[in-house]
Design a protein around this motif. Structure first.
Motif, PDB file in Angstrom:
ATOM      1  N   TYR A 191      40.370  23.631  35.878  1.00 51.18           N
ATOM      2  CA  TYR A 191      40.880  24.096  37.175  1.00 51.18           C
ATOM      3  C   TYR A 191      42.385  24.317  37.117  1.00 51.18           C
ATOM      4  CZ  TYR A 191      36.352  23.018  39.230  1.00 51.18           C
ATOM      5  OH  TYR A 191      35.008  23.007  39.526  1.00 51.18           O
ATOM      6  N   ASP A 192      42.830  25.275  37.906  1.00 46.67           N
ATOM      7  CA  ASP A 192      44.248  25.597  38.019  1.00 46.67           C
ATOM      8  C   ASP A 192      44.948  24.516  38.848  1.00 46.67           C
ATOM      9  OD1 ASP A 192      46.642  27.285  37.963  1.00 46.67           O
ATOM     10  OD2 ASP A 192      46.204  27.575  40.096  1.00 46.67           O
ATOM     11  N   ALA A 193      46.015  23.949  38.307  1.00 47.81           N
ATOM     12  CA  ALA A 193      46.687  22.837  38.991  1.00 47.81           C
ATOM     13  C   ALA A 193      47.309  23.261  40.306  1.00 47.81           C
ATOM     14  CB  ALA A 193      47.757  22.244  38.072  1.00 47.81           C
ATOM     15  N   LEU A 194      47.772  24.502  40.420  1.00 42.30           N
ATOM     16  CA  LEU A 194      48.459  24.945  41.632  1.00 42.30           C
ATOM     17  C   LEU A 194      47.483  25.253  42.757  1.00 42.30           C
ATOM     18  CD1 LEU A 194      50.962  25.879  43.178  1.00 42.30           C
ATOM     19  CD2 LEU A 194      50.698  28.130  42.092  1.00 42.30           C
ATOM     20  N   SER A 195      46.496  26.080  42.497  1.00 41.88           N
ATOM     21  CA  SER A 195      45.602  26.546  43.572  1.00 41.88           C
ATOM     22  C   SER A 195      44.346  25.718  43.716  1.00 41.88           C
ATOM     23  CB  SER A 195      45.211  28.003  43.310  1.00 41.88           C
ATOM     24  OG  SER A 195      44.468  28.117  42.099  1.00 41.88           O
ATOM     25  N   GLY A 196      43.993  24.934  42.678  1.00 39.52           N
ATOM     26  CA  GLY A 196      42.747  24.185  42.715  1.00 39.52           C
ATOM     27  C   GLY A 196      41.530  25.041  42.412  1.00 39.52           C
ATOM     28  N   LEU A 197      41.746  26.310  42.042  1.00 33.52           N
ATOM     29  CA  LEU A 197      40.643  27.205  41.705  1.00 33.52           C
ATOM     30  C   LEU A 197      40.277  27.054  40.226  1.00 33.52           C
ATOM     31  CD1 LEU A 197      41.873  30.465  43.513  1.00 33.52           C
ATOM     32  CD2 LEU A 197      40.153  28.829  44.327  1.00 33.52           C
ATOM     33  N   PRO A 198      39.027  27.423  39.871  1.00 32.84           N
ATOM     34  CA  PRO A 198      38.675  27.433  38.448  1.00 32.84           C
ATOM     35  C   PRO A 198      39.666  28.272  37.643  1.00 32.84           C
ATOM     36  CG  PRO A 198      36.703  27.713  39.788  1.00 32.84           C
ATOM     37  CD  PRO A 198      37.863  27.764  40.732  1.00 32.84           C
ATOM     38  N   ASN A 199      39.984  27.792  36.420  1.00 27.90           N
ATOM     39  CA  ASN A 199      40.938  28.519  35.590  1.00 27.90           C
ATOM     40  C   ASN A 199      40.224  29.510  34.675  1.00 27.90           C
ATOM     41  OD1 ASN A 199      39.806  26.953  33.594  1.00 27.90           O
ATOM     42  ND2 ASN A 199      41.598  25.638  33.330  1.00 27.90           N
ATOM     43  N   ARG A 200      40.974  30.128  33.758  1.00 24.58           N
ATOM     44  CA  ARG A 200      40.415  31.158  32.878  1.00 24.58           C
ATOM     45  C   ARG A 200      39.242  30.616  32.055  1.00 24.58           C
ATOM     46  NH1 ARG A 200      42.820  35.759  30.613  1.00 24.58           N
ATOM     47  NH2 ARG A 200      44.808  35.103  31.505  1.00 24.58           N
ATOM     48  N   SER A 201      39.356  29.348  31.569  1.00 25.45           N
ATOM     49  CA  SER A 201      38.304  28.779  30.740  1.00 25.45           C
ATOM     50  C   SER A 201      36.992  28.635  31.513  1.00 25.45           C
ATOM     51  CB  SER A 201      38.749  27.413  30.201  1.00 25.45           C
ATOM     52  OG  SER A 201      37.705  26.788  29.493  1.00 25.45           O
ATOM     53  N   ARG A 225      41.639  31.620  51.234  1.00 24.90           N
ATOM     54  CA  ARG A 225      41.008  32.684  52.039  1.00 24.90           C
ATOM     55  C   ARG A 225      39.924  33.406  51.236  1.00 24.90           C
ATOM     56  NH1 ARG A 225      45.478  35.446  56.037  1.00 24.90           N
ATOM     57  NH2 ARG A 225      46.415  33.492  56.774  1.00 24.90           N
ATOM     58  N   ILE A 226      40.194  33.694  49.987  1.00 25.29           N
ATOM     59  CA  ILE A 226      39.174  34.360  49.169  1.00 25.29           C
ATOM     60  C   ILE A 226      37.962  33.436  48.985  1.00 25.29           C
ATOM     61  CG2 ILE A 226      38.661  35.302  46.891  1.00 25.29           C
ATOM     62  CD1 ILE A 226      41.550  36.202  46.704  1.00 25.29           C
ATOM     63  N   ARG A 227      38.244  32.146  48.728  1.00 17.79           N
ATOM     64  CA  ARG A 227      37.147  31.202  48.539  1.00 17.79           C
ATOM     65  C   ARG A 227      36.296  31.101  49.804  1.00 17.79           C
ATOM     66  NH1 ARG A 227      39.054  25.935  45.774  1.00 17.79           N
ATOM     67  NH2 ARG A 227      40.406  25.930  47.614  1.00 17.79           N
ATOM     68  N   GLY A 228      36.948  31.204  50.961  1.00 20.32           N
ATOM     69  CA  GLY A 228      36.203  31.142  52.220  1.00 20.32           C
ATOM     70  C   GLY A 228      35.429  32.404  52.524  1.00 20.32           C
ATOM     71  N   ALA A 229      35.737  33.507  51.810  1.00 21.73           N
ATOM     72  CA  ALA A 229      35.084  34.791  52.096  1.00 21.73           C
ATOM     73  C   ALA A 229      33.865  35.042  51.210  1.00 21.73           C
ATOM     74  CB  ALA A 229      36.080  35.932  51.922  1.00 21.73           C
ATOM     75  N   VAL A 230      33.692  34.249  50.139  1.00 24.16           N
ATOM     76  CA  VAL A 230      32.572  34.491  49.222  1.00 24.16           C
ATOM     77  C   VAL A 230      31.471  33.463  49.456  1.00 24.16           C
ATOM     78  CG1 VAL A 230      34.136  35.477  47.503  1.00 24.16           C
ATOM     79  CG2 VAL A 230      33.574  33.034  47.404  1.00 24.16           C
ATOM     80  N   ARG A 231      30.338  33.684  48.812  1.00 22.63           N
ATOM     81  CA  ARG A 231      29.208  32.785  48.959  1.00 22.63           C
ATOM     82  C   ARG A 231      29.422  31.494  48.162  1.00 22.63           C
ATOM     83  NH1 ARG A 231      24.871  36.980  46.793  1.00 22.63           N
ATOM     84  NH2 ARG A 231      26.523  36.954  45.207  1.00 22.63           N
ATOM     85  N   ASP A 232      28.607  30.483  48.494  1.00 22.96           N
ATOM     86  CA  ASP A 232      28.753  29.188  47.819  1.00 22.96           C
ATOM     87  C   ASP A 232      28.491  29.293  46.318  1.00 22.96           C
ATOM     88  OD1 ASP A 232      29.393  27.975  50.182  1.00 22.96           O
ATOM     89  OD2 ASP A 232      27.354  27.264  50.592  1.00 22.96           O
ATOM     90  N   GLY A 233      27.597  30.156  45.918  1.00 26.45           N
ATOM     91  CA  GLY A 233      27.271  30.274  44.503  1.00 26.45           C
ATOM     92  C   GLY A 233      28.230  31.143  43.721  1.00 26.45           C
ATOM     93  N   ASP A 234      29.170  31.793  44.399  1.00 28.64           N
ATOM     94  CA  ASP A 234      30.140  32.655  43.717  1.00 28.64           C
ATOM     95  C   ASP A 234      31.342  31.835  43.238  1.00 28.64           C
ATOM     96  OD1 ASP A 234      28.534  34.834  44.246  1.00 28.64           O
ATOM     97  OD2 ASP A 234      29.535  35.270  46.156  1.00 28.64           O
ATOM     98  N   THR A 235      32.093  32.425  42.327  1.00 27.49           N
ATOM     99  CA  THR A 235      33.256  31.749  41.757  1.00 27.49           C
ATOM    100  C   THR A 235      34.529  32.513  42.068  1.00 27.49           C
ATOM    101  OG1 THR A 235      31.978  30.803  39.934  1.00 27.49           O
ATOM    102  CG2 THR A 235      34.365  30.978  39.613  1.00 27.49           C
ATOM    103  N   THR A 236      35.503  31.800  42.591  1.00 32.47           N
ATOM    104  CA  THR A 236      36.841  32.364  42.791  1.00 32.47           C
ATOM    105  C   THR A 236      37.775  31.662  41.802  1.00 32.47           C
ATOM    106  OG1 THR A 236      36.403  32.729  45.136  1.00 32.47           O
ATOM    107  CG2 THR A 236      38.708  32.739  44.428  1.00 32.47           C
ATOM    108  N   ALA A 237      38.429  32.384  40.926  1.00 29.76           N
ATOM    109  CA  ALA A 237      39.242  31.779  39.864  1.00 29.76           C
ATOM    110  C   ALA A 237      40.636  32.395  39.854  1.00 29.76           C
ATOM    111  CB  ALA A 237      38.561  31.980  38.512  1.00 29.76           C
ATOM    112  N   ARG A 238      41.540  31.679  39.208  1.00 26.03           N
ATOM    113  CA  ARG A 238      42.905  32.190  39.016  1.00 26.03           C
ATOM    114  C   ARG A 238      43.232  32.141  37.524  1.00 26.03           C
ATOM    115  NH1 ARG A 238      48.406  29.538  39.222  1.00 26.03           N
ATOM    116  NH2 ARG A 238      49.838  31.290  39.377  1.00 26.03           N
TER     117      ARG A 238
END
Length: 341
Positions: free
Chosen positions: A266-276, A328-341
């Motif tokens: 996970y990305d330390a800044l945004s808390g989103l999944p990282n590239r890996s 905002r992007i994470r809130g706009a997608v479905r639960d099974g989708d992935t939002t990453a940075r």
């Protein structure tokens, strides 16, 4: 077989009586080295300069009193056997002398008993010294155990607590006095009790030691992760006398490991999944899409003129914007989708 040399201090006004006592001891197989004093000052000087193995004292002397000599000896050498060798001591005085700290008394007209009395007094002194040394050793050990920051506990083979140190009482909330007698499994969560009963104790009984990572319950019932060692202590006949356990709080290490594991994905800044993690989830999505015959999509977004925000308002403002966009992007997608940075 001759006895080992014994260092004696005689308190006696008659040199002849000293020689008679020495002769009786030598006839009994003892090998005395000796020193003779007759006054209080000589006694004090003798006890200051060295400590004898035993003190043999007359009870009645023209210039000195046997009970006074006993008191001085108890002050200077309290663990040295003190035997009255007297021709005038009566039964009542003898009882009083023993009550005040004398080891034994022997009548001068029965010196055949002196060797036996001296041997017994020396043996008893050695036994007391062994007990005292063991108690001092135990006190030092308890002092160390009470000072350590690790949990240290002992329990009998039935699981009843024998000892719990200060760190253990603090960790589990067990008060000092009720630390003994309670069942040790009470400090463990249910899943750990099964490990202790079915794995740790049998392994310690079989191999002498078990170690692993478990958990204990604090005073509020919260699980505290610990690194734990269980040791089986055996008696001379091979039976288990007691179990001891040493446990160290590894909460900080576990939190650090959890943080490292989190940052690996996970990305330390945004808390989103990282590239890996994005690569892993993309591969899973593509595999699933091929299996079910449905398409999947990968959308790449870029923030226009983001560098202008950093240059104009600083990196803290840019970081805040990235977090907001991610949420905002994470809130706009479905639960099974992935939002990453």
């Amino acid at each position: 077989m001759m006895d080992a040399p014994v260092n004696l201090l005689f308190i006696e006004d008659s040199r002849d009586d000293v020689q008679l006592a020495l002769l009786a001891l030598e006839r009994d197989g003892l090998r005395p080295s000796w020193k003779h004093v007759a006054t209080e000052m000589e006694l004090r000087e003798a006890l200051k300069s060295s400590t004898p193995d035993a003190i043999l004292s007359d009870f009645s002397m023209p210039e000195f009193d046997g009970l006074a000599a006993l008191k001085i000896a108890r002050d200077f050498a309290p663990r040295v056997p003190f035997i009255f060798v007297s021709g005038t001591i009566g039964e009542e005085r003898a009882i009083e002398a023993i009550r005040l700290g004398a080891t034994d008394y022997v009548l001068k007209d029965n010196l055949r008993r002196l060797g036996t009395a001296l041997r017994r007094a020396l043996a008893e002194a050695r036994d007391r010294e062994r007990v005292r040394a063991a108690e001092e050793e135990r006190a030092r050990l308890v002092e160390i155990l009470e000072a350590t920051s690790d949990y240290v506990g002992m329990s009998d083979p039935q699981g009843r607590r024998i000892y719990l140190n200060a760190a253990g009482r603090k960790l589990t909330g067990v008060p000092e006095h009720p630390a003994q007698g309670a069942l040790s499994p009470e400090i463990y969560p249910g899943w750990v009790r099964e490990i202790i009963q079915n794995e740790a104790l049998p392994a310690a009984a079989r191999e002498g030691l078990w170690q692993g990572e478990t958990a204990m319950l604090d005073s509020e019932g919260k699980e505290i992760p610990v690194s734990q060692v269980v040791i089986a202590h055996r008696a001379s006949d091979g039976g288990i006398r007691f179990f001891s356990t040493i446990a160290r709080d590894i909460s900080e290490r576990k939190a650090y490991e959890k943080r490292i594991t989190y940052l690996a994905s996970y990305d330390a800044l945004s808390g989103l999944p990282n590239r890996s993690l994005l690569g892993d989830r993309t591969a899973q999505a593509m595999t699933h899409a091929r299996r079910v015959g449905r398409p999947c999509a990968l959308i790449v977004l870029d923030l226009d003129r983001f560098k202008l925000i950093n240059d104009s308002y600083g990196r803290s403002a840019g970081d805040a914007l990235l977090r907001q966009v991610g949420e905002r992007i994470r809130g706009a997608v479905r639960d099974g989708d992935t939002t990453a940075r």
